[in-house]
Design an enzyme around this catalytic site. Sequence first.
Site, short mmCIF file in Angstrom:
data_model
loop_
_atom_site.label_atom_id
_atom_site.label_comp_id
_atom_site.label_asym_id
_atom_site.label_seq_id
_atom_site.Cartn_x
_atom_site.Cartn_y
_atom_site.Cartn_z
N ASP A 131 0.81 -1.21 0.00
CA ASP A 131 0.00 0.00 0.00
C ASP A 131 0.85 1.27 0.00
OD1 ASP A 131 -2.82 1.13 0.66
OD2 ASP A 131 -1.55 2.02 2.22
N GLU A 165 1.47 -0.43 -4.91
CA GLU A 165 0.55 0.66 -5.23
C GLU A 165 1.27 1.99 -5.15
OE1 GLU A 165 -3.38 3.04 -3.69
OE2 GLU A 165 -1.70 2.54 -2.39
C1 GLC Z 1 -4.04 3.35 -0.31
C2 GLC Z 1 -5.33 2.58 -0.18
C3 GLC Z 1 -6.39 3.52 0.32
C4 GLC Z 1 -5.97 4.04 1.66
C5 GLC Z 1 -4.60 4.69 1.60
C6 GLC Z 1 -4.02 4.91 2.96
O1 GLC Z 1 -4.12 4.32 -1.30
O2 GLC Z 1 -5.66 1.97 -1.38
O3 GLC Z 1 -7.63 2.90 0.39
O4 GLC Z 1 -6.90 4.96 2.14
O5 GLC Z 1 -3.67 3.89 0.91
O6 GLC Z 1 -3.65 3.69 3.53
#
Ligand code: GLC
Length: 609
Positions: free
Chosen positions: A213, A282
């Site tokens: 993440d 991500e």
């Molecule tokens: C990422 C997740 C999102 C979350 C953020 C903070 O972007 O996909 O849902 O709010 O991280 O953890």
Amino acid sequence: MSSLLSTETDDFIDWWQHAVFYQIYPRSFKDSNGDGIGDLQGIISKLPYLAETGITATWLSPIFQSPMVDFGYDISDYRSIQSEYGSMSDFEQLVHTATTLGIKIVLDFVPNHSSDQHEWFKKSVAKEPGYEDFYIWSDGKLDEDGKRQPPNNWQSVFYGSAWEWNEEREQYYLHQFTKEQPDLNFRNAAVVQAMDDVMLYWLQKGVAGFRIDAVNHLFESETLADEPLSGKSTDPLSYDYTRHIYTKDLPEVLDMVQHWRQLLDDYTAKHPAGGARIMMTEAYAGLRELADYYEDANGVRGSHLPFNFNFISNVNGESDARDFVYNVEKWLVYMPRGHAANWVMGNHDNPRVATRFGADSVDAMNMLLMTLPGVAVTYNGEELGMEDNKEISWEETVDPPARNAGELDFQKVSRDPARTPFQWSSARNAGFSDAARTWLPVNPNYVQLNLKSQQLAKKSHYKVYKLLIELRKLPVLRRGRFSIEPLSRAVFAIKRSLKDYNTLVTIINVSDKEQIVNLTDFINRPQQLIVAVAGVDSTYEPGDYSNRNGSQQLLLPPNAGIILWEQDAIMSAQRRQLVKQLIKSFNVVLVALLIYNLWRHKWTKVNFN
Ligand code: GLC
């Protein structure tokens, strides 16, 4: 058609390199105990559905203990399961059942921040030895009036200052997301070690890897200098107000990604039985950064799959064929050789496909996703073309950035509409839950738009999706050559070809008008095209000849796609087979003649003696 669908599996593609990764948002997938919240037993009960759909890999949004300020992305214990989702034994059962069904489980891994309820944070607040620097702390500064202020102008992604004053420790701490999500300090070796241990813990439980993440937020500049203004916003509290040169995409991020890759590779080498343990990262970042995640300039490998968000961030319902082609090509241009491309069509942070591109685009977007080379990533519900629930009121809104935006603006940023419960059937709460109230309201369109009705219908988005997954098993889609080109501003075509196999052609109309496509423009022998997959609005059926009216023109409804087989390759393969057979038979005749001659010769000889 069935013979054309015969598959080969011994083509040296590792399990993840051509998989469809299905993202499960556990809170909204299936509720097994009637509390209005999805849970692990709910997921277990739906694994056969995934298997039947042809899904072999999933990734799950966080299921760990959490106060749920950011719905699981604020973790208070990385090693235990959130009780409303179930227990550790439920998790073990989930992995076991999934393995039996041939489905890999990838977990979300949230390293950038924990919850402020995590014991690490509590210890850090109390400056317990070993924990003082687990998070990013600063005294802040005094303004002209002698008033205490945060150390700089950094903002949270979710609006407002990224710094929060802590009364007990009498310092500010950094949080790039909500104030209940303090940023961990990855310059501290103890933090790196603690997170490595978390990874190993879940690997030992049998997971196939992690979706990492917000990875590009891991490091911040130690100078704590102000970030320059972007000129994009006039609101100093908005994340768009500055350019994030000190808080995002720092070079240290890559070191950490490569470190985790090593950990995963070492684990795989020690436990080869489960196949490669993989990482998907991500980061909403530039192409150069994402390419480096795959492999840096020195050839050091990092993320197996740095998520490609081009279809989410760079194209929408207004885009034309050239925009799509450009966004596909540019990923492939930047991706270093020898890696698997990946295409993310949706997730829990963005509006759904039907909402971004229009409800009539669902099949076309799935055709695009599934016929591109590499990995396809589907967000749960996209196989049905679920739509955002735009009816969610301010009172019902729970997403933190939406709450921060306030009653007037919440709909501009709320992620709740894309996170509503999965629509299984037309039963109460769309068959998601028996509760009187679900955690987010079910989209009222569930009465018509649900899995059950799509399974029963003659044509449906789900049936198209399932056929696409079946088609993906073909060698031509697994490892065939790839090309894409715009045929006009409205239409683009993808071609996949492999020696001895049918060439497959996907044609997509991204305009709101019906389009006539002249197939001779890009196919050698258009007269031999057969429909492999057609969308729900198409008048074609799989198996039809595309030139059924004797014309080489194909009619595509607005926002529709179609996949066609070019029969040349198979024909020539069959021809070759025939020739081989002829040669074989010819050889048999030759040998027979030879034997006969020999025998005659011997017989003559005998006669003469
Ligand atoms: C990422 C997740 C999102 C979350 C953020 C903070 O972007 O996909 O849902 O709010 O991280 O953890």
